[in-house]
Design an enzyme around this catalytic site. Sequence first.
Site: not given
Ligand code: CAO
Length: 423
Positions: A16, A138, A167, A246-247
């Site tokens: 998001q 979030e 988010d 706001g008071g």
């Molecule tokens: N092709 C191949 N691999 C891909 C890719 C693509 N096009 N796009 C992403 N990937 C891979 C990444 O390289 C990563 O791999 P590694 O862990 O091996 O390096 C993997 O996909 C997953 O990425 P991620 O760790 O970001 O995904 P997740 O689902 O485990 O975590 C989230 C999700 C949101 C917790 C994390 O991305 C995060 O903390 N983001 C920053 C904060 C944020 O934006 N949070 C709000 C999200 S909305 O609620």
Amino acid sequence: MKALEGVKILDFTHVQSGPTCTQLLAWFGADVIKVERPGVGDATRKQLVDVPGADSLYFTMLNHNKRSIELNPKNETGKQVLERLVKTCDVLVENFAPGALDRMGFSWERIQELNPRMIMASVKGFGPGKYEDCKVYENVAQCAGGSASTTGFLDGIPVVTGAQIGDSGTGLHLALGIVTALYQREQTGRGQKVLAAMQDGVLNLCRVKLRDQQRLKAGPLTEYSQYGEGIPFGDATPRAGNDSGGGQPGRILKCKGWETDPNAYTYFITQAAVWEKICDVIGAPEWKTKEGYATPPERLDKLNEIFDRIEQWTMTKTKFEVMDTCNPFDIPVGPILSMKEIAEDEGLRATGTIVEVDHPKRGKYLSVGCPIKMSDSSVEVVRSPLLGEHTDEILTDVLGYSQSELESIKQSGAVGQAKAAAE
Ligand code: CAO
């Protein structure tokens, strides 16, 4: 022409926060190229599915006006394609977990080597410090940013809000950072790194509570209901229920039909400037001259009585009648609108704040439109792309690969198997 026409965004966002940001930039006219994992795509495509076989509303409502390319940068050919995208685009936006982009081989240093004009914009959960490596969602951000501790009622547990301030709120902050960096690049010719941490974004939106934290040193917060009720304050900003921040004392009050309608309520503020009008409207003109009711400080220990009396009046009216009656007197009130009422609101549709979008796989659905209206850059909301729908055109039209190069990229497995069919 649109405000951001000509700006190319390499959109490496998912879920998001990041997609909120790039959708806004797309609405302002940027060419947003969403890079998605072949055959999988943004995880939200398949989350909270309501129409089997179609992208979820979670995905569609965050990814309008974008193009989708399936691309795996962990594949050698895919890496070369991504390098060409980095050289071609103005902005790279990402919200992977900390370190994911580096692991892919695209550190900030490498990106600068490839394209010194590149603006690299990231959402992370926390800024530099002991939590910088954490994955964050979030509600975690709402809690870590001070929102949850200050939301809810004094005698209850901390509460998160329905507004996705962690988010979508951080996505908004990031979008501002990006356009500001684009503006600075006009002068310097250089790109820069832009970071919006979700904790920071939430705190920025909660600043009035940090204000109150400091005011506590000077004594109790007199505008909080607990002051008038004689409840002592602790050492941190407390939860204040529906008190207005706001008071000016404010509460949510029942309206006609509250017994069966969970949203038959109004917000009512006893704004000091219109106190006498409030007394007249609710049928308590005696308060205008009654001792102990004339000034806001005198009324602080009588707020429960005052709001009970006002509620006796609001309960005789619908929330819309309260609005219609109070508005001419500048008495600040607001109906508690349900999502159903908002979805059906003709006015919001007329302004494009709510739009109906047609999608080849799910049919018509409602979405929010752009909440920012610009007189010289109109927004037409275009449905979200299917996974990989624009892979071929991005490789050829944007990156300049020939047909034979396109075929060999496909052979390499870097872009997935099949191009999604739109119809
Ligand atoms: N092709 C191949 N691999 C891909 C890719 C693509 N096009 N796009 C992403 N990937 C891979 C990444 O390289 C990563 O791999 P590694 O862990 O091996 O390096 C993997 O996909 C997953 O990425 P991620 O760790 O970001 O995904 P997740 O689902 O485990 O975590 C989230 C999700 C949101 C917790 C994390 O991305 C995060 O903390 N983001 C920053 C904060 C944020 O934006 N949070 C709000 C999200 S909305 O609620």
